[in-house]
Design an enzyme around this catalytic site. Structure first.
Site, PDB file in Angstrom:
ATOM      1  N   CYS A   2     -32.493  22.800  38.063  1.00 49.99           N
ATOM      2  CA  CYS A   2     -33.459  22.245  37.014  1.00 49.99           C
ATOM      3  C   CYS A   2     -34.656  23.246  36.586  1.00 49.99           C
ATOM      4  O   CYS A   2     -34.974  23.948  37.496  1.00 49.99           O
ATOM      5  CB  CYS A   2     -34.411  21.003  37.573  1.00 49.99           C
ATOM      6  SG  CYS A   2     -33.079  19.615  38.185  1.00 49.99           S
ATOM      7  N   ARG A  27     -30.299  26.821  34.262  1.00 49.84           N
ATOM      8  CA  ARG A  27     -30.560  25.864  35.541  1.00 49.84           C
ATOM      9  C   ARG A  27     -29.965  24.420  35.800  1.00 49.84           C
ATOM     10  O   ARG A  27     -30.142  23.854  36.854  1.00 49.84           O
ATOM     11  CB  ARG A  27     -32.204  25.840  36.004  1.00 49.84           C
ATOM     12  CG  ARG A  27     -32.658  27.183  35.942  1.00 49.84           C
ATOM     13  CD  ARG A  27     -34.256  27.039  36.208  1.00 49.84           C
ATOM     14  NE  ARG A  27     -34.817  26.896  37.370  1.00 49.84           N
ATOM     15  CZ  ARG A  27     -34.971  27.570  38.256  1.00 49.84           C
ATOM     16  NH1 ARG A  27     -34.948  28.921  38.031  1.00 49.84           N
ATOM     17  NH2 ARG A  27     -35.196  27.160  39.463  1.00 49.84           N
ATOM     18  N   TRP A  74     -30.249  19.378  36.493  1.00 50.54           N
ATOM     19  CA  TRP A  74     -29.061  19.627  37.002  1.00 50.54           C
ATOM     20  C   TRP A  74     -28.906  18.072  38.067  1.00 50.54           C
ATOM     21  O   TRP A  74     -29.678  18.206  38.926  1.00 50.54           O
ATOM     22  CB  TRP A  74     -28.806  20.657  37.658  1.00 50.54           C
ATOM     23  CG  TRP A  74     -27.354  20.895  38.482  1.00 50.54           C
ATOM     24  CD1 TRP A  74     -26.254  21.231  37.786  1.00 50.54           C
ATOM     25  CD2 TRP A  74     -27.212  20.677  39.894  1.00 50.54           C
ATOM     26  NE1 TRP A  74     -25.175  21.304  38.673  1.00 50.54           N
ATOM     27  CE2 TRP A  74     -25.615  20.878  39.978  1.00 50.54           C
ATOM     28  CE3 TRP A  74     -27.677  20.115  40.973  1.00 50.54           C
ATOM     29  CZ2 TRP A  74     -24.938  20.649  40.956  1.00 50.54           C
ATOM     30  CZ3 TRP A  74     -26.953  20.233  42.183  1.00 50.54           C
ATOM     31  CH2 TRP A  74     -25.669  20.334  42.157  1.00 50.54           C
ATOM     32  N   ASN A  98     -38.349  19.978  39.983  1.00 52.73           N
ATOM     33  CA  ASN A  98     -37.096  20.747  40.446  1.00 52.73           C
ATOM     34  C   ASN A  98     -37.299  20.806  41.787  1.00 52.73           C
ATOM     35  O   ASN A  98     -38.012  20.839  42.714  1.00 52.73           O
ATOM     36  CB  ASN A  98     -37.213  22.133  39.915  1.00 52.73           C
ATOM     37  CG  ASN A  98     -36.233  23.190  40.389  1.00 52.73           C
ATOM     38  OD1 ASN A  98     -35.333  22.655  40.842  1.00 52.73           O
ATOM     39  ND2 ASN A  98     -36.757  24.271  40.902  1.00 52.73           N
ATOM     40  N   GLY A  99     -36.151  20.548  42.428  1.00 50.82           N
ATOM     41  CA  GLY A  99     -35.863  20.266  43.934  1.00 50.82           C
ATOM     42  C   GLY A  99     -35.565  19.038  44.300  1.00 50.82           C
ATOM     43  O   GLY A  99     -34.994  18.091  43.632  1.00 50.82           O
ATOM     44  N   GLU A 476     -12.517  35.706  44.586  1.00 49.69           N
ATOM     45  CA  GLU A 476     -13.499  36.008  43.392  1.00 49.69           C
ATOM     46  C   GLU A 476     -12.781  35.450  42.372  1.00 49.69           C
ATOM     47  O   GLU A 476     -13.067  34.930  41.483  1.00 49.69           O
ATOM     48  CB  GLU A 476     -14.250  37.171  43.435  1.00 49.69           C
ATOM     49  CG  GLU A 476     -14.750  37.472  42.248  1.00 49.69           C
ATOM     50  CD  GLU A 476     -15.940  36.406  41.781  1.00 49.69           C
ATOM     51  OE1 GLU A 476     -16.388  35.534  42.708  1.00 49.69           O
ATOM     52  OE2 GLU A 476     -16.487  36.621  40.634  1.00 49.69           O
ATOM     53  N   LYS A 480     -13.564  32.559  39.460  1.00 49.58           N
ATOM     54  CA  LYS A 480     -13.920  32.868  38.158  1.00 49.58           C
ATOM     55  C   LYS A 480     -13.187  31.943  37.327  1.00 49.58           C
ATOM     56  O   LYS A 480     -13.481  31.217  36.667  1.00 49.58           O
ATOM     57  CB  LYS A 480     -13.628  34.153  38.061  1.00 49.58           C
ATOM     58  CG  LYS A 480     -14.430  34.924  37.190  1.00 49.58           C
ATOM     59  CD  LYS A 480     -16.084  35.477  37.658  1.00 49.58           C
ATOM     60  CE  LYS A 480     -16.667  34.185  38.364  1.00 49.58           C
ATOM     61  NZ  LYS A 480     -17.915  34.758  39.156  1.00 49.58           N
ATOM     62  N   GLU A 483     -13.738  27.891  37.815  1.00 48.91           N
ATOM     63  CA  GLU A 483     -15.279  27.517  37.457  1.00 48.91           C
ATOM     64  C   GLU A 483     -15.165  27.363  35.959  1.00 48.91           C
ATOM     65  O   GLU A 483     -15.848  26.475  35.253  1.00 48.91           O
ATOM     66  CB  GLU A 483     -16.160  28.154  38.102  1.00 48.91           C
ATOM     67  CG  GLU A 483     -16.549  29.695  37.691  1.00 48.91           C
ATOM     68  CD  GLU A 483     -17.542  30.490  38.527  1.00 48.91           C
ATOM     69  OE1 GLU A 483     -18.595  29.715  38.997  1.00 48.91           O
ATOM     70  OE2 GLU A 483     -17.411  31.563  38.648  1.00 48.91           O
ATOM     71  N   HIS A 499       2.165  31.315  55.750  1.00 51.47           N
ATOM     72  CA  HIS A 499       1.620  30.209  56.506  1.00 51.47           C
ATOM     73  C   HIS A 499       1.262  28.978  55.848  1.00 51.47           C
ATOM     74  O   HIS A 499       0.340  28.221  56.369  1.00 51.47           O
ATOM     75  CB  HIS A 499       0.388  30.987  57.505  1.00 51.47           C
ATOM     76  CG  HIS A 499       1.079  31.914  58.193  1.00 51.47           C
ATOM     77  ND1 HIS A 499       1.761  31.935  59.214  1.00 51.47           N
ATOM     78  CD2 HIS A 499       0.791  33.350  58.051  1.00 51.47           C
ATOM     79  CE1 HIS A 499       2.081  33.308  59.517  1.00 51.47           C
ATOM     80  NE2 HIS A 499       1.350  33.925  58.968  1.00 51.47           N
ATOM     81  N   LYS A 599     -26.632  27.894  36.916  1.00 46.69           N
ATOM     82  CA  LYS A 599     -26.426  29.289  37.349  1.00 46.69           C
ATOM     83  C   LYS A 599     -27.220  29.672  38.881  1.00 46.69           C
ATOM     84  O   LYS A 599     -26.839  30.409  39.409  1.00 46.69           O
ATOM     85  CB  LYS A 599     -27.180  30.264  36.006  1.00 46.69           C
ATOM     86  CG  LYS A 599     -27.465  31.492  36.480  1.00 46.69           C
ATOM     87  CD  LYS A 599     -26.282  32.453  35.826  1.00 46.69           C
ATOM     88  CE  LYS A 599     -26.253  33.838  36.181  1.00 46.69           C
ATOM     89  NZ  LYS A 599     -24.911  34.026  36.512  1.00 46.69           N
TER      90      LYS A 599
END
Ligand code: G6P
Length: 604
Positions: A2, A27, A74, A98-99, A476, A480, A483, A499, A599
């Site tokens: 946020c 955010r 968010w 925020n939080g 990674e 990428k 997402e 396996h 982000k």
């Protein structure tokens, strides 16, 4: 997460608030809202979804007032609805937050018993009602704040606005960062200095537990024990050009393209003509263990670095996902160092992990992009990655800069531990200096990758394989792709395929193999054969000798420049990023702001 902003201005503040929220949208972008005080009256506008929806609403229902607060959300507590959007209001108080308020259920029960009713499912509304309740007990807003803050548990940043008070904002910080901006007869509050950059470059960061009473004349700051506190004001340089798209369609495209330049910046910072140039405190003599902790992409950078620290320096190296680190109570050595890698420097889990090891290890190092961040400020040594502002939610240039800095650190460890003589070090440094040129060559593959991406966009599942230091790169690459394109993707160590994951292989599953022609190549080729024997479609990313040797039966090949082994994970990040980017474009997803993500993740 946020984003928070507050302005006590000389003109109507709604446009300024919306502009600042644009810079904070990284955010979160589930909803946005602003509140102002105009002719003594508190009023607000809120809209679900991206900020543009709030801007549209303000066209039809403008909001006047020279004092205001704003928020981009968010969602944590409660879905993305107007009722749950900030600012939250209770009578004569509005607040942005925020939080997380961890004890909000108890507070909610207490307030309900006292006769208050709730309009939202959020923890934040509890704070608004509690402030209203405290104000009703008498005293000034500042006195009410001093009584209220000790009652809130959790990590938060808050900014309050009060009906009838056109020259007052009260803000507080515990766990989440908050910056106060000083203008000429104007004052600002923001989650970060970037949000405030066009309005002022004079910033005071609140410290842990601080709160502040802000009027146009300045800010009166108090610490957690309500004693007056002096906090320095600094001039912040935020290069505005680095926050623009500069002609690119997306921030992500711009940030991928910037890599040769920012890597050159990082190399200039950490290499001298004749050696390494790390801060004085970085001497690995006597260090017996390294612990690397991070989240997301930064964690994969740590994973690559583990291979480097162990193979180059013979230094035992543990890596951990920050959200798991504390809870498995890892044994730590008082001769060990802990390294925290974070683009933002504010990721809640990484910060909590850092606080967990303070006084349990000999030294803490921050490998961060934002050098004014909490992680940078709380570590003994800060190593900036020099990537410049990264806006795209999917991390690209920060990843390759993190890798570059971690590689210089591993070389320093090897040197300090007597594992590299001067000639060997000189060869490694000469290799490193090739990086910007090699990255340019990899970027030139973009048109070819665009064609491949059209094909990948049709897939429902994609596998990425790699061996050795290319294994974390497979992880990674998969991250990428998933997402930003929402295609299900997994990364595996090539040898692990048989396996389990091999059960997924059929002609519809593309398998991307990241395999430079190195000492492990033959083994990876065997794993590729296992895929092809089951009609899997292999896309081989290798160099010219690798493609010549093993490319013939592959579905597609991408030829990268030949590269010294150590640099391969940095170079191969570029085609992985471009593949994700162009696949997302082909699918028409929102590249810079993919659904459900943010982000900077400032909640645990
Ligand atoms: C979020 C971002 C990722 C990032 C991770 C860690 O999930 O979307 O791109 O890798 O947080 O962030 P940090 O700022 O600590 O590197």
């Amino acid at each position: 997460m946020c984003g928070i902003v507050g302005v006590l201005g000389n003109h109507h503040v709604a446009p300024l608030l919306v502009e600042a929220l644009k810079r904070l949208e990284y955010r979160g972008y589930d909803s946005a809202g602003i509140a102002t005080v105009n002719e003594g009256r508190l009023d607000r506008r809120r809209a679900v979804g991206k900020l543009v929806n709030l801007s549209d609403l303000l066209v039809h229902e403008p909001l006047a007032g020279k004092a205001g607060i704003g928020h981009t959300r968010w969602a944590t507590h409660g879905a993305a609805t107007v009722a749950n959007a900030h600012p939250h209001r209770a009578g004569n108080v509005a607040v942005v937050h925020n939080g997380i308020i961890e004890n909000f259920r108890e507070l909610r029960a207490e307030l309900t018993a006292a006769g208050y009713s709730f309009e939202s499912e959020t923890d934040t509304e509890t704070v608004a009602l509690l402030m209203r309740h405290e104000l009703a007990q008498g005293g000034t807003p500042a006195e009410a704040t001093a009584r209220l803050l000790p009652r809130l548990h959790g990590a938060f940043a808050l900014c309050f606005l009060f009906e009838g008070e056109e020259d007052l904002m009260i803000c507080a910080r515990k766990g989440s960062p908050l910056a106060i901006g000083h203008g000429d007869g104007e004052m600002f509050v923001g989650s970060d200095a970037i949000a405030l950059a066009p309005m002022t470059d004079r910033i005071t960061y609140l410290e842990e537990g601080d709160w502040a009473v802000i009027t146009r004349a300045g800010a009166e700051i108090f610490d957690a024990r309500n004693a007056r506190a002096n906090r320095a004001m600094a001039r912040i340089q935020v290069d505005a050009t680095r926050i623009e798209k500069a002609g690119y369609k997306h921030f992500m495209a711009k940030e991928i393209a910037e890599q040769p330049v920012v890597l050159a910046d990082a190399l200039r910072h950490y290499l001298r003509e004749d050696g390494l140039n790390l801060p004085a405190g970085v001497d690995f003599t006597g260090v017996d263990r390294l612990t690397l902790v991070a989240c997301g992409t930064a964690h994969y950078a740590c994973h690559v670095a583990k291979y480097w620290f162990e193979s180059l320096a013979g230094l035992p190296c543990d890596i951990d996902i920050a959200s798991e680190f504390r809870y498995r109570e890892p044994p730590l050595s008082d001769r060990g160092w802990a390294v925290f890698v974070s683009q933002s420097g504010e990721t809640a889990d990484t910060l909590a992990a850092l606080r967990h090891v303070q006084d349990k290890v000999a030294r803490t190092l921050a490998v961060v992009n934002v050098t004014t961040s909490s992680i940078a400020r709380e570590c003994d040594v800060t190593l900036p990655i020099m990537a410049g502002v990264e806006v795209g939610v999917a991390s690209t240039k920060a990843f390759t800069c993190q890798l570059t800095v971690l590689l210089t650190l591993a070389l320093k460890a090897a040197q300090d531990r007597g594992r590299l003589d001067a000639a060997q070090l000189a060869t490694r440094l000469a290799d490193l200096r090739l990086l910007p040129g090699l990255m340019n060559a990899a970027l030139a593959l973009a048109p070819e990758i665009e064609g491949l991406a059209e094909e990948l966009a049709k897939a429902q599942d994609v596998l990425f394989l790699g061996r050795g230091a290319m294994y974390p790169l497979a992880l990674e690459g998969a991250l990428k792709l998933k997402e930003i394109s929402y295609i299900h993707a997994e990364g595996y160590a090539s040898g692990e395929l048989k396996h389990g994951p091999i059960a997924l292989i059929d002609a519809s599953v593309p398998v991307l193999v990241l395999a430079p022609r190195d000492a492990l190549f033959e083994k990876t080729v065997s794993n590729m054969q296992e895929v092809m024997a089951r009609h899997g479609r292999v896309l081989l990313l290798s160099d010219q000798p690798g493609i010549a040797e093993a490319g013939a039966d592959c579905w597609r090949c991408l030829t990268l420049p030949r590269v010294p082994d150590l640099l391969a994970p940095i170079l191969y990040a570029v085609p992985a990023q471009l593949l994700a980017y162009h696949t997302a474009i082909a699918k028409g997803t929102d590249v810079d702001q993919p659904r459900n993500l943010a982000k900077s993740v400032t909640v645990e």
